[in-house]
Each structure stands twice: as structure tokens, then as C-alpha cells.
Design an enzyme around this catalytic site. Structure first.
Site, PDB file in Angstrom:
ATOM      1  CB  CYS A 119      14.629   0.183  -3.575  1.00 45.31           C
ATOM      2  SG  CYS A 119      13.369   1.098  -2.688  1.00 45.31           S
ATOM      3  CB  THR A 141       7.354   3.101  22.339  1.00 38.87           C
ATOM      4  OG1 THR A 141       7.856   2.443  23.500  1.00 38.87           O
ATOM      5  CG2 THR A 141       6.511   4.295  22.746  1.00 38.87           C
ATOM      6  CG  ASN A 153       7.654  -0.525  -7.644  1.00 37.68           C
ATOM      7  OD1 ASN A 153       7.209  -1.656  -7.880  1.00 37.68           O
ATOM      8  ND2 ASN A 153       8.937  -0.296  -7.534  1.00 37.68           N
ATOM      9  CB  SER A 202       4.690   2.841   2.592  1.00 34.87           C
ATOM     10  OG  SER A 202       5.684   3.814   2.737  1.00 34.87           O
ATOM     11  CD  GLN A 222       4.507   3.268  -5.663  1.00 29.01           C
ATOM     12  OE1 GLN A 222       3.920   4.340  -5.790  1.00 29.01           O
ATOM     13  NE2 GLN A 222       5.795   3.200  -5.373  1.00 29.01           N
ATOM     14  N   GLY A 246       6.714   0.431   4.669  1.00 28.02           N
ATOM     15  CA  GLY A 246       6.115  -0.558   3.774  1.00 28.02           C
ATOM     16  C   GLY A 246       6.909  -1.851   3.759  1.00 28.02           C
ATOM     17  CB  THR A 247      10.556  -2.517   3.716  1.00 30.96           C
ATOM     18  OG1 THR A 247      10.799  -1.855   2.476  1.00 30.96           O
ATOM     19  CG2 THR A 247      11.465  -3.722   3.812  1.00 30.96           C
ATOM     20  CG  HIS A 304       7.867   7.307   2.130  1.00 33.31           C
ATOM     21  ND1 HIS A 304       8.600   7.472   0.986  1.00 33.31           N
ATOM     22  CD2 HIS A 304       7.916   5.990   2.420  1.00 33.31           C
ATOM     23  CE1 HIS A 304       9.085   6.306   0.610  1.00 33.31           C
ATOM     24  NE2 HIS A 304       8.683   5.388   1.458  1.00 33.31           N
TER      25      HIS A 304
END
Lengths: 396, 376
Positions: free
Chosen positions: A327, A239, A153, A201, A181, A72-73, A203
Site C-alpha cells: 500500500c 446488501t 505486516n 480481511s 495478517q 480490512g481497511t 484476501h
């Protein structure tokens, strides 16, 4: 001791079906998707199938609008820097909000420090909502990008994206949203929302860490972050991470299938959690908009004590929650989100975020409601602020 | 159910082994590292609180198989320890921040924190012992020197009392430092070869002058200024100028920038007049001083004076004296034999053999009559 995870906004476990879908792409189908031979053709198919599925989840017009990233970042950095660098000849201006994730705020800060980009950080109301009128008023002829997150978030508040998108469109300004989110929790339709760029993102929706997507609406021009091969139509060199891309697509598919039921179930659990806390513990406050909010997120201030202490106590009893963004944990810096919402410092200190997910059960909530009041009481008995409060009550 | 203990882990050997020993003894051990100030240096061998030290503490906790938390105590550390350190130096005194930190941060703030987490005890890697005695009226807790006389750290702990001692564990008090080092090696702990930290943790390169300068930079009020002034001898003769009283300490010989033909020592710092008084080595001797903020580990003595062995700085060999209790938590201490360089701001700790009775902070020193006479 049974461990209970209530930090799904930080990250989620990989769904077993996701893992199954990924497994063949580690050692059975390992070709480089760019290779001409059959090994490459197999994995190329997997990547393009995945792209279609994700495009479908997001309501994208065309699969080529989906660009795979590492997280996501990266997606947020790509969107923001990509647009700024594409407009480097102009003295450009970006509009964002004060409650964005650091993955948006920091690239903006970087651009303004190193490249003189003008950035406006819009305020939010006490529920954490950006006023579309503020967006309108902040636009100048130099504005090249508006970036407002879909859901926050820390508190889960949802933003009036459609209204803001309309304003952006009228002025012909590119609109990006950090939807990290939201994806997998509520239906996303990029066309209906009217966004040009959207970050997700893996995860956060039961795919592994290390995979993300930037949706780039056809015709949106932005500079790549990574230069190298001609992958992703020259937009993101490197890749393709085939197993993770396959995993993300599977996670999107599962989310789409179960979204409504899952959302209702989790909403009920959160209602139970919040009702229970309000009943059993005095001097608490729920942060964020009571309705316009992700149904899994609950940010609660426990007055007179520090969130840090609650978190560690919960951890010792097997519960995982957080004080805000994972974070930024480990410091006592008051949450920039709660501060922007005007929550006073003594209340931001005592805030805890519970975020529910797929494996949360009613039993978990019952157990939390049994343990949390004891923890809060014990911490308050050690708090000088609480002592002062009690003393002043006696005096009254 | 296992008793829970919060161990303050700095990332060094001693606190790491404290965790290990308590875990072995059957406690549920929770490691905790405090973030006390912003460390400018990325990596440092001697100081704690750097991100490296926090990581080392975390790694050690992982190796030991215990939980570990990092807590931010910058605000209270600033308020109680650093502000006191600066204001003491501005008054021309030589503070001992470790003592304040023990009292205000480790065994008050963090003890409350430990209780908040539901812990029964807090523990550190100090070399000191706590002995319990049952004397009819209930249990009392006695603070004693560690058995390793070279390493004993009871001096820094004299401010403890019956409120906090029952909740404190010092697992290293019965060990020698060499044994602890051996044990660390045997356990293959990553910290086994770490150097000893002796310096004040928040002062980089042990240069407190630079620290004060940086702290006071930009503040322009009267009290927060370090101004040059006169260096005089005991008869009032001006011998030179000093750069600011905060930069000097009692007993200091070097860096005075004066030459009077014989070795000169700082014997007095007069903050009111902003003067440094220098003299001969004998003039550093004194029999008597006044101590303030007196506290007692078990209970105040019932009579006055009492006799005790008094230590006036960490590396001082305690010496026999009479202690006269006075009003407002002050006491007059009179040594049997004169002592060298009694320094205001340092702590005086009262011992009865191995037992710490209490202590206070040195305030005024009575010049030695003999030396004053010989100075004429």
C-alpha cells in the site's frame, strides 16, 4: 520463465475450493438475503451459515458478533471511527502504535485533525514490540480505545495482545486489534485474547479481495460507517456480498483444518530461506523478532543497496517480493515500521520482505537462494556506498 | 539471449516509441519512469512527473507489452539538478537543467541502476545518434546529431563520453519527428496526440521566477536572497532599479521598466555588484567567451587551438570558431563572426559537422570591441 510468488502478505490467490464454494452464488442462488421469498431465504441461509463458521474460527461466543465488511481497511475504519464517534461528546483519546498499517494510522490522523481526537502513538522496541507498560502509562480518563495490531505486516512481529487486553479491561477501555495478517496463519481465540474488536480481511487467507469482517464483542457500542438499510443488525448497511461471504467462510474452514501442518511446513521453508541468505550474502540483517513472529514473514535488510533495485531485479527473474507494505510502494519513503524499530535509514532502504504461503515449495526457496546472491552482488557492484565500504576495508 | 535495455519513459510520444522500436528490434525492453519531484498540479499537459504522466507511461508500457517500473529519484534530482538551477540563477546566470539531468541522472544514476538490474543498455527518446568506429585501438563511440535537423537534441547530450556512450541507445536518432508521430498514430498509442514538452519539467507554467520565489521563501541567508539593485548603461549611468538579478537573462528586452528612448537589452549581469547593464542591440554581439567544465565525447584534442562549429544555446545555429584549450578544463572560444546574446550558464557545444566533439558551460564574455566603440 516460471514465476514464483513470495508476497503472500500483500495478497493471496483464491483457493480452488473457495472458488467452487462461491460459484453457485453468482447466478444460481442470487436472491437478496433480505428478501422474503425463497430466493432470499436460500442466500440468507448461506450468509448465516458463513457467519457461524467464521465465528467458530475466531472463537466468538455468538455468530452475531461477526459483521461483514468490504475489506480490512473498512473493518479498521469502522472500529476506530465507530468508537470515536460513539464518544464524540467526550474529549476522547485513542492509544495505538507507531507501526500500525495505514488503515489504522490514517483514520487516527483523520480523527485528530478533523475532530480534535487525541491520539497517542506508542513506540516499539528494536524487534517491533509494544511494551504493555507503555500502554498502561498512556491511559488517561479520556481514553476510549486502544488499537494495537496482532502481527505486523512488514516484519511479522507478534504483539503481547493478551497482556494489553488485560490492561484495557482493567480500565474498562475498548480494545481493538488489526488481525489481518494473522487470521488463517495462527489460531485466533477472541475470548482468550480478550479483544473487543478484531479486523480480518479475506484476501490474506485465500478468499477473494473485497470481503472483510469486524468482530464486535457483544455489548460493544459503536457507530456505523455506512447508513442505509438495517443489514447486519443496523451495524453495516448494504446488501450482503453473498458469494464473497460464502468464500470467506470456506477459506476460514480450510485454514482451520490445515493450520498446524501448514504453519510447520512454512516455518521450515522460512528457516531455510533465512539460513541460506545469512550464509551466502554478507552484510545482511533480519528485521523483527526472531521468535515471536509470523512463520511466513521474513524482512531482510541488504546493506549498501536499495530494496527497490532488489525487487525489480527479482521481478525480472520471475520472483515477486516487496519492500514493505504494497500500500505504500513506489516511493522511497523509508518504512515507518522499520524506522519506528530504530533501523537506520540506510538499512531500511535496502530491506525486502519475503512472505511465504500455501504454494511456496522448497524448490522455490532453492531457486531464490541461487539467484538472490547474484542480484545483490551485481547491485552492490554499482553502489557507491559499497565502493566506499570496500575502500575503507582495504585501508584498514 | 536477448540483450536487455532499460528505456526511460516519461509518458510522452518519443520515449514510448523508443520502447516500441527497441522491442521490434529484438531487445528485452524494460520501461522505467522516474519520479523526480513532487508535482503540485494534479493534471498537466506539458509537464512530466505528474501522477498522470506516470500512469500514461505505465499504460503505454502495458499497451506495448513490456515491463514497467517507477523509481523514486527525487533525492538525487534535488541534489544535482534543482539546487544547481537555483544557485545558477542566484549568480545571475541562465542555467540549462536538462543538460545536468542527462549527465547526472539519466546517464549516470540511472545507467548504474540499469546495470544493477542486469541490463546491457539504457535508452531514451532523444533525437541523436551514436556511431561506432573501429580504429585499431578498439571501438570508439561518436555522438552525432539526429537526422531530423529541426528536432536534433545532441546539444543536451554533449557531456556524454566513452564511459557511458557504449551503454546508451538512441533509437529515434534515425527518424524524423513526423515519422514518429505517424508511427504512434498507426500503433494507436494513447500518447499519440500528446503535446510536445519544451518547458523545464519541474517549473510550473514556465514561470521560473515564481519557482525561485517559492524555493527561497523563508531562507534568510545572504547568498539566498534576491535583492533589488541598479540598472545601468555601459557608461555607468543609473537608468532604474531591478527586482533581483536572478529574474533577468542576457538579451532580455521586455520587463525592464526603463525608458531611454530606444530599445534596451540586458547585455550584462554583474552579480558581484548586483547590477544589470543594459545597452543597444549591437552591444549584445560578442566574438569571444570563456567556457568551463569542458568535456570531450571521444578524447581531448591533441593540439590547440582547434576549429569547430560552436552552438551557444539549443536554438542557435552553430558558427565557426577557434577553440583554445586552457588550464583547469577551461577553454577560450573565438568566433569568426560575432554572435548575439552569449549567455553565461548556458552550454557551448562544439561540433564538427554532425559530430559532437564536446562542450562546456559559458562563463565570461568578452565585450565586443566594435560595439563598445560604437557605444561611445
Amino acid at each position: 520463465m516460471k514465476k514464483i510468488y513470495l508476497d503472500y502478505n500483500a495478497t493471496t490467490p483464491v483457493h480452488p475450493e473457495v472458488l467452487d464454494a462461491m460459484m453457485p452464488y453468482f447466478k444460481d442462488f442470487y436472491g437478496n438475503p433480505s428478501s422474503v421469498h425463497s430466493f432470499g431465504q436460500e442466500t440468507r441461509k448461506a450468509v448465516e451459515d458463513a457467519r457461524e463458521k467464521i465465528a467458530n474460527l475466531l472463537g466468538a461466543e455468538n455468530p452475531s458478533e461477526i459483521v461483514f465488511t468490504s475489506c480490512g481497511t473498512e473493518s479498521n475504519n469502522f472500529a476506530i471511527k465507530g468508537i470515536a464517534f460513539d464518544n464524540k461528546d467526550k474529549n476522547c483519546h485513542i492509544i495505538t502504535s507507531a507501526i500500525e498499517h495505514h488503515a489504522v494510522l490514517k483514520p487516527c490522523e483523520y480523527l485528530s485533525k478533523k475532530f480534535g481526537v487525541d491520539v497517542t502513538y506508542l513506540p516499539v522496541d528494536k524487534c517491533g514490540i509494544v511494551n504493555p507498560d507503555d500502554v498502561k502509562k498512556s491511559i488517561t480518563e479520556k481514553t476510549v480505545l486502544i488499537s494495537i495490531m496482532y502481527a505486523n505486516n512488514e516484519v511479522g512481529t507478534l504483539q503481547p495482545l493478551e497482556e494489553i487486553a488485560k490492561i484495557a479491561k482493567e480500565k474498562n477501555i475498548i480494545f481493538h486489534t488489526d488481525a489481518v495478517q494473522v487470521v488463517g496463519k495462527i489460531p485466533i481465540d477472541v475470548k482468550k485474547l480478550g479483544v473487543d474488536l478484531l479486523s480480518i480481511s479475506g484476501h490474506k487467507l485465500y478468499a477473494p479481495k473485497g470481503i472483510g469482517v469486524l468482530y464486535i464483542k457483544k455489548g460493544t457500542k459503536l457507530h456505523p460507517l455506512l447508513h442505509g438499510g438495517s443489514h447486519e443488525k443496523n451495524r453495516r448497511a448494504g446488501t450482503e456480498n453473498v458469494p464473497y461471504i460464502v468464500g470467506l467462510a470456506k477459506a476460514c474452514e480450510i485454514a482451520l483444518k490445515n493450520m498446524k501442518d501448514e504453519n510447520d511446513r512454512i516455518l521450515k521453508l522460512r528457516q531455510k530461506l533465512e539460513k541460506g541468505i545469512l550464509e551466502k550474502i554478507e552484510y545482511v540483517q533480519i528485521n523483527g523478532h526472531i521468535m515471536k513472529r509470523l512463520s511466513n514473514t521474513s524482512n531482510i535488510s541488504f546493506n549498501f543497496i536499495e530494496g527497490e533495485g532488489i525487487l525489480m531485479s527479482l521481478d525480472l527473474d520471475g520472483f515477486a517480493a516487496s519492500t514493505g507494505s504494497a500500500c505504500t510502494s513506489g516511493t522511497l519513503e523509508p518504512s515507518h515500521v522499520l524506522s519506528a524499530m530504530g533501523v537506520p535509514p540506510e538499512k531500511t532502504q535496502g530491506s525486502v520482505r519475503f512472505s511465504l504461503g500455501h504454494y511456496t515449495t522448497e524448490k522455490d526457496i532453492d531457486k531464490l537462494l541461487e539467484i538472490l546472491p547474484k542480484i545483490v552482488e551485481r547491485l552492490r557492484s554499482m553502489s557507491p556506498l559499497w565502493e566506499d565500504k570496500k575502500r575503507s576495508e582495504i585501508r584498514d | 539471449m536477448k540483450k536487455k535495455v532499460l528505456v526511460l519513459m516519461s509518458g510522452g510520444i518519443d520515449s514510448s516509441l523508443a520502447s516500441y522500436i527497441l522491442k521490434k528490434a529484438g531487445y528485452e525492453v524494460i520501461g522505467c519512469t522516474m519520479r523526480l519531484f513532487l508535482c503540485k498540479k494534479k493534471s498537466s499537459e506539458k509537464q512530466c512527473c505528474s501522477p498522470d504522466d506516470i500512469n500514461e507511461a505505465r499504460r503505454t508500457a502495458q499497451q506495448l507489452g513490456i515491463k514497467h517500473f517507477v523509481v523514486d529519484k527525487k533525492n538525487v534530482f534535488e541534489k544535482y539538478v534543482i539546487e544547481n538551477f537555483v544557485s545558477e540563477y542566484l549568480k545571475g546566470r541562465t542555467p540549462n537543467p536538462c543538460i545536468i539531468c542527462n549527465l547526472k541522472i539519466k546517464f549516470d544514476e540511472m545507467l548504474k541502476f540499469a546495470k544493477g538490474l542486469g541490463c546491457n543498455f539504457i535508452a531514451t527518446g532523444h533525437y541523436a545518434r551514436i556511431e561506432t568506429r573501429d580504429e585499431g585501438r578498439g571501438t570508439s563511440y561518436w555522438l552525432k546529431k539526429g537526422i531530423d535537423k529541426m528536432k536534433d537534441q545532441s546539444y543536451f547530450l554533449y557531456g556524454l563520453n566513452q564511459k557511458n556512450l557504449p551503454h546508451i541507445l538512441f533509437p529515434l536518432g534515425d527518424y524524423k519527428k513526423t515519422e514518429i508521430r505517424e508511427l504512434a498514430k498507426k500503433l494507436k498509442l494513447k500518447v499519440a496526440d500528446k503535446k510536445e514538452s519544451q518547458e523545464i519539467c519541474f517549473v510550473e507554467d514556465a514561470d521560473y521566477r515564481k519557482f525561485l520565489e517559492r524555493r527561497l521563501h523563508g531562507l534568510k541567508t545572504q547568498i539566498t536572497q534576491i535583492k533589488p539593485g541598479k540598472i545601468i548603461d555601459t557608461s555607468g549611468r543609473i537608468l532604474g532599479t531591478h527586482e533581483g538579478i536572478s529574474y533577468y537573462t542576457i538579451g532580455q528586452r521586455h520587463g525592464l521598466g526603463i525608458s531611454v528612448g530606444c530599445p534596451s537589452y540586458v547585455i550584462k549581469i554583474n552579480s558581484r555588484k548586483n547590477e544589470i547593464v543594459v545597452g543597444k542591440k549591437e552591444e549584445l554581439l560578442s566574438y569571444e567567451f570563456l567556457a568551463e567544465d569542458i568535456s570531450w565525447t571521444v578524447s581531448p584534442p591533441e593540439k590547440s587551438p582547434i576549429t569547430a562549429d560552436v552552438r551557444i544555446r539549443y536554438k542557435h545555429k552553430e558558427s565557426k570558431s577557434k577553440i583554445y584549450l586552457m588550464k583547469n578544463n577551461t577553454a577560450k572560444v573565438i568566433f569568426e563572426k560575432p554572435q548575439m546574446s552569449i549567455t553565461p550558464g548556458q552550454s557551448a557545444v562544439f561540433y564538427k559537422k554532425d559530430i559532437v566533439l564536446g562542450g562546456g558551460i559559458i562563463k565570461g564574455i568578452k565585450p565586443c570591441v566594435i560595439s563598445a566603440r560604437s557605444g561611445k
